[in-house]
Design a protein around this motif. Sequence first.
Motif, PDB file in Angstrom:
ATOM      1  N   GLN A 175       0.837  -1.195   0.000  1.00 31.28           N
ATOM      2  CA  GLN A 175       0.000   0.000   0.000  1.00 31.28           C
ATOM      3  C   GLN A 175       0.874   1.248   0.000  1.00 31.28           C
ATOM      4  O   GLN A 175       1.670   1.447   0.909  1.00 31.28           O
ATOM      5  CB  GLN A 175      -0.907   0.019   1.238  1.00 31.28           C
ATOM      6  N   PRO A 176       0.735   2.097  -1.026  1.00 28.05           N
ATOM      7  CA  PRO A 176       1.515   3.341  -1.024  1.00 28.05           C
ATOM      8  C   PRO A 176       1.039   4.256   0.103  1.00 28.05           C
ATOM      9  O   PRO A 176      -0.133   4.265   0.463  1.00 28.05           O
ATOM     10  CB  PRO A 176       1.220   3.956  -2.391  1.00 28.05           C
ATOM     11  N   LYS A 177       1.973   5.000   0.668  1.00 26.12           N
ATOM     12  CA  LYS A 177       1.650   5.935   1.740  1.00 26.12           C
ATOM     13  C   LYS A 177       2.064   7.330   1.304  1.00 26.12           C
ATOM     14  O   LYS A 177       3.047   7.505   0.605  1.00 26.12           O
ATOM     15  CB  LYS A 177       2.389   5.560   3.022  1.00 26.12           C
ATOM     16  N   ASN A 178       1.310   8.299   1.717  1.00 23.22           N
ATOM     17  CA  ASN A 178       1.623   9.690   1.414  1.00 23.22           C
ATOM     18  C   ASN A 178       2.480  10.267   2.528  1.00 23.22           C
ATOM     19  O   ASN A 178       2.051  11.103   3.303  1.00 23.22           O
ATOM     20  CB  ASN A 178       0.341  10.508   1.244  1.00 23.22           C
ATOM     21  N   THR A 179       3.694   9.789   2.617  1.00 24.76           N
ATOM     22  CA  THR A 179       4.609  10.287   3.623  1.00 24.76           C
ATOM     23  C   THR A 179       5.938  10.630   2.973  1.00 24.76           C
ATOM     24  O   THR A 179       6.298  10.094   1.936  1.00 24.76           O
ATOM     25  CB  THR A 179       4.870   9.260   4.737  1.00 24.76           C
ATOM     26  N   CYS A 180       6.621  11.531   3.588  1.00 23.04           N
ATOM     27  CA  CYS A 180       7.938  11.925   3.112  1.00 23.04           C
ATOM     28  C   CYS A 180       8.809  12.105   4.348  1.00 23.04           C
ATOM     29  O   CYS A 180       8.361  12.645   5.350  1.00 23.04           O
ATOM     30  CB  CYS A 180       7.828  13.235   2.332  1.00 23.04           C
ATOM     31  N   VAL A 181      10.027  11.616   4.270  1.00 18.89           N
ATOM     32  CA  VAL A 181      10.919  11.709   5.419  1.00 18.89           C
ATOM     33  C   VAL A 181      12.263  12.274   4.998  1.00 18.89           C
ATOM     34  O   VAL A 181      12.629  12.237   3.827  1.00 18.89           O
ATOM     35  CB  VAL A 181      11.136  10.336   6.095  1.00 18.89           C
ATOM     36  N   MET A 182      12.962  12.810   5.986  1.00 19.51           N
ATOM     37  CA  MET A 182      14.344  13.232   5.793  1.00 19.51           C
ATOM     38  C   MET A 182      15.135  12.644   6.952  1.00 19.51           C
ATOM     39  O   MET A 182      14.560  12.222   7.948  1.00 19.51           O
ATOM     40  CB  MET A 182      14.456  14.747   5.758  1.00 19.51           C
ATOM     41  N   LEU A 183      16.434  12.588   6.803  1.00 20.09           N
ATOM     42  CA  LEU A 183      17.266  12.055   7.866  1.00 20.09           C
ATOM     43  C   LEU A 183      17.856  13.194   8.678  1.00 20.09           C
ATOM     44  O   LEU A 183      18.341  14.175   8.124  1.00 20.09           O
ATOM     45  CB  LEU A 183      18.400  11.208   7.278  1.00 20.09           C
ATOM     46  N   ASP A 184      17.811  13.046  10.002  1.00 21.69           N
ATOM     47  CA  ASP A 184      18.431  14.055  10.859  1.00 21.69           C
ATOM     48  C   ASP A 184      19.929  13.774  10.985  1.00 21.69           C
ATOM     49  O   ASP A 184      20.458  12.861  10.337  1.00 21.69           O
ATOM     50  CB  ASP A 184      17.733  14.123  12.226  1.00 21.69           C
ATOM     51  N   ASP A 185      20.604  14.538  11.806  1.00 22.20           N
ATOM     52  CA  ASP A 185      22.057  14.394  11.964  1.00 22.20           C
ATOM     53  C   ASP A 185      22.465  13.024  12.496  1.00 22.20           C
ATOM     54  O   ASP A 185      23.588  12.592  12.297  1.00 22.20           O
ATOM     55  CB  ASP A 185      22.604  15.480  12.885  1.00 22.20           C
ATOM     56  N   ASN A 186      21.542  12.348  13.187  1.00 30.15           N
ATOM     57  CA  ASN A 186      21.833  11.030  13.754  1.00 30.15           C
ATOM     58  C   ASN A 186      21.390   9.891  12.849  1.00 30.15           C
ATOM     59  O   ASN A 186      21.459   8.728  13.233  1.00 30.15           O
ATOM     60  CB  ASN A 186      21.150  10.888  15.118  1.00 30.15           C
ATOM     61  N   GLY A 187      20.889  10.218  11.651  1.00 33.51           N
ATOM     62  CA  GLY A 187      20.451   9.186  10.721  1.00 33.51           C
ATOM     63  C   GLY A 187      19.049   8.671  10.986  1.00 33.51           C
ATOM     64  O   GLY A 187      18.624   7.695  10.374  1.00 33.51           O
ATOM     65  N   GLN A 188      18.311   9.333  11.871  1.00 32.77           N
ATOM     66  CA  GLN A 188      16.939   8.928  12.167  1.00 32.77           C
ATOM     67  C   GLN A 188      15.982   9.623  11.212  1.00 32.77           C
ATOM     68  O   GLN A 188      16.195  10.775  10.824  1.00 32.77           O
ATOM     69  CB  GLN A 188      16.576   9.296  13.614  1.00 32.77           C
ATOM     70  N   GLU A 189      14.931   8.917  10.811  1.00 32.18           N
ATOM     71  CA  GLU A 189      13.953   9.505   9.904  1.00 32.18           C
ATOM     72  C   GLU A 189      13.047  10.480  10.642  1.00 32.18           C
ATOM     73  O   GLU A 189      12.580  10.202  11.735  1.00 32.18           O
ATOM     74  CB  GLU A 189      13.101   8.407   9.267  1.00 32.18           C
ATOM     75  N   VAL A 190      12.818  11.641  10.025  1.00 27.16           N
ATOM     76  CA  VAL A 190      11.921  12.662  10.548  1.00 27.16           C
ATOM     77  C   VAL A 190      10.878  12.920   9.471  1.00 27.16           C
ATOM     78  O   VAL A 190      11.216  13.203   8.321  1.00 27.16           O
ATOM     79  CB  VAL A 190      12.686  13.975  10.851  1.00 27.16           C
ATOM     80  N   LYS A 191       9.600  12.769   9.835  1.00 25.70           N
ATOM     81  CA  LYS A 191       8.533  12.995   8.862  1.00 25.70           C
ATOM     82  C   LYS A 191       8.466  14.465   8.476  1.00 25.70           C
ATOM     83  O   LYS A 191       8.549  15.349   9.318  1.00 25.70           O
ATOM     84  CB  LYS A 191       7.186  12.544   9.417  1.00 25.70           C
ATOM     85  N   ILE A 192       8.332  14.728   7.179  1.00 24.19           N
ATOM     86  CA  ILE A 192       8.177  16.088   6.676  1.00 24.19           C
ATOM     87  C   ILE A 192       6.689  16.384   6.631  1.00 24.19           C
ATOM     88  O   ILE A 192       5.927  15.665   5.990  1.00 24.19           O
ATOM     89  CB  ILE A 192       8.808  16.236   5.282  1.00 24.19           C
ATOM     90  N   THR A 193       6.293  17.446   7.308  1.00 18.71           N
ATOM     91  CA  THR A 193       4.878  17.801   7.384  1.00 18.71           C
ATOM     92  C   THR A 193       4.540  18.888   6.368  1.00 18.71           C
ATOM     93  O   THR A 193       5.430  19.563   5.832  1.00 18.71           O
ATOM     94  CB  THR A 193       4.530  18.311   8.792  1.00 18.71           C
TER      95      THR A 193
END
Length: 57
Positions: free
Chosen positions: A19-37
């Motif tokens: 199932q496709p999801k309408n989400t977008c993420v970026m990586l923070d300085d620690n390599g953790q995903e942060v959702k883009i709102t």
Amino acid sequence: MSATEQVITRNMNHVLENQPKNTCVMLDDNGQEVKITKDMVVNMCHELLNQCRNVKN
């Protein structure tokens, strides 16, 4: 488990979900995903517009 963690865990095998999801993420300085709102995108667009106006003047 994040998409990045899935890729690492599965040794770069296909990690596509059915199932496709309408989400977008970026990586923070620690390599953790942060959702883009939506608010983040709108704020960045406003900042870019203001920078363009300053360059033009």
